[in-house]
Design a protein around this motif. Structure first.
Motif, short mmCIF file in Angstrom:
data_model
loop_
_atom_site.label_atom_id
_atom_site.label_comp_id
_atom_site.label_asym_id
_atom_site.label_seq_id
_atom_site.Cartn_x
_atom_site.Cartn_y
_atom_site.Cartn_z
N GLY A 260 -14.94 -32.56 -11.42
CA GLY A 260 -15.16 -31.24 -10.58
C GLY A 260 -16.55 -31.03 -10.07
O GLY A 260 -17.05 -30.76 -8.98
N GLN A 264 -18.35 -31.46 -6.07
CA GLN A 264 -18.89 -30.58 -5.37
C GLN A 264 -20.37 -31.06 -4.96
O GLN A 264 -20.70 -30.96 -3.90
CB GLN A 264 -18.92 -29.28 -6.13
N THR A 283 -4.28 -31.87 -2.20
CA THR A 283 -4.53 -30.37 -1.90
C THR A 283 -4.86 -29.32 -3.08
O THR A 283 -4.15 -29.62 -4.00
CB THR A 283 -2.98 -29.73 -1.11
N GLY A 284 -5.96 -28.53 -2.69
CA GLY A 284 -6.30 -27.72 -3.59
C GLY A 284 -7.57 -28.39 -4.40
O GLY A 284 -8.17 -27.55 -5.23
N ILE A 285 -7.84 -29.41 -4.52
CA ILE A 285 -8.86 -29.97 -5.53
C ILE A 285 -10.43 -29.88 -4.75
O ILE A 285 -11.40 -29.64 -5.41
CB ILE A 285 -9.02 -31.50 -5.76
N LEU A 286 -10.56 -29.49 -3.27
CA LEU A 286 -11.63 -29.05 -2.87
C LEU A 286 -11.55 -27.59 -2.15
O LEU A 286 -10.90 -27.36 -1.25
CB LEU A 286 -11.86 -30.02 -1.63
N ARG A 287 -12.31 -26.82 -2.99
CA ARG A 287 -12.17 -25.59 -2.69
C ARG A 287 -12.60 -25.03 -1.22
O ARG A 287 -11.80 -24.18 -0.87
CB ARG A 287 -13.13 -24.74 -3.70
N GLY A 288 -13.61 -25.49 -0.88
CA GLY A 288 -14.08 -25.32 0.60
C GLY A 288 -12.76 -25.62 1.59
O GLY A 288 -12.27 -24.91 2.60
N ALA A 290 -9.61 -25.94 0.85
CA ALA A 290 -8.74 -25.24 0.55
C ALA A 290 -8.58 -23.74 1.20
O ALA A 290 -7.43 -23.31 1.57
CB ALA A 290 -8.27 -25.12 -0.94
N GLY A 291 -9.98 -23.30 1.40
CA GLY A 291 -9.95 -22.01 2.01
C GLY A 291 -9.79 -22.17 3.44
O GLY A 291 -9.44 -20.75 3.87
#
Length: 333
Positions: A260, A264, A283-288, A290-291
């Motif tokens: 993780g 980043q 889907t979901g592993i990259l916070r930006g 996913a936003g």
């Protein structure tokens, strides 16, 4: 999810495609679970375990072969598994990203310079050599989104819904290709293709045939191979591109294997370098990223397993292999 549950879920998911891999997944006993517990969590995934077992001589047609090799070659299996990477390198994942390359190529004044990060043998380094058709439920027939610039090439057909992009107005131009991988595969070497398909279920004959076609296309425009990892060697890969191209980094199912914090760091470094980034990642592993997804996207939905994004903005979701795509943003805008 513990190891047994993870493998049971995998067996249920893969059984329709590969009864042999489903049987292997269900053959886990306490000794195999203990073996898997000796390696890092990201090294315990079924495809990786099965590929290493096959490399050491296990026959997937024998449901008991996994247990046998776990008993007979345990030290070698643990050692190989600890450092192995999944290199199935499925060219079907180009389906959701070719329209992103086409949109980027249309805006760029120079040919694209592609860094395929974690690209194994480079079978996804050939977006320009893909003829891509979308099968849209609301329309009759197929919609051609891109035509390969040259042969040898591959043809992909994607089941598409939502805000399907407009067809490319010109072929994608790629002026340079760099392959960054911990263990890059030279397709011209003896036995290289056989090594590449070790992680592919043996019943997946159509998939193997497509990979063979993609290998021919890749050999026609071979990338520069660099041995390295993300994020530490990203700069070295980008610096290997010539000055007269528009740099773009591609990741397809790569970043799930990057821890993780390092993940980043990769995202931050791409932005610091000011280069483009096209991705098809879980889907979901990259916070930006996913936003930027619509609120109705459910990461547990098999058809939203992966997110296609460009420069950190999600534009579509797909099944794991990119064969069913739901578009919700036009990459040309």
């Amino acid at each position: 999810m513990d190891t047994l549950s993870r493998y049971a879920a995998y067996a249920d998911r893969i059984e329709a495609v590969s009864p042999s891999y489903a049987a292997w997944a269900r053959s886990l006993d306490p000794a195999l679970v203990a073996l898997l517990d000796e390696v890092a969590e990201q090294q315990r995934q079924p495809e990786l375990f099965f590929a290493v077992a096959r490399r050491l001589g296990a026959d997937p047609s024998d449901p008991g072969a996994l247990r046998a090799i776990g008993r007979e070659a345990r030290p070698a299996l643990v050692t190989a598994l600890a450092s192995a990477t999944v290199q199935a390198n499925d060219p079907r994942r180009l389906g959701p990203v070719v329209p992103l390359f086409a949109a980027l190529a249309e805006r760029a004044s120079r040919p694209l310079g592609l860094v395929d990060a974690g690209g194994a043998a480079g079978l996804c380094s050939i977006p320009d050599r893909v003829t891509l058709d979308h099968r849209v439920a609301e329309r009759d027939g197929l919609v051609r989104l891109h035509t390969a610039a040259d042969d040898p090439s591959i043809r992909l057909v994607v089941a598409a819904s939502g805000a399907v992009p407009a067809p490319a107005r010109a072929p994608i131009r790629v002026g340079a290709r760099v392959l960054l991988d911990p263990n890059p595969i030279d397709l011209s070497a003896d036995g290289a293709f056989d090594r590449l398909v070790e992680a592919v279920p043996p019943e997946a004959l159509d998939r193997i045939a497509l990979m063979r076609e993609a290998a021919r296309a890749t050999l026609a425009v071979p990338p520069v191979r660099i041995r390295g990892t993300l994020p530490g060697d990203l700069d070295r890969a980008l610096d290997a591109l010539p000055d007269d191209v528009e740099p773009v980094v591609l990741t397809t199912g790569t970043l799930v294997y990057v821890p993780g914090a390092e993940r980043q760091r990769f995202v931050d470094r791409v932005r610091e370098r000011g280069v483009h980034w096209i991705a098809l990642e879980r889907t979901g592993i990259l916070r930006g990223v996913a936003g930027t997804l619509p609120d109705d996207v459910d990461a547990a939905d098999p058809d939203a397993f992966a997110t296609a994004s460009i420069d950190g903005t999600a534009v579509a979701v797909s099944d794991p292999f990119g064969t069913r795509v739901r578009w919700f943003r036009d990459p040309n805008l």
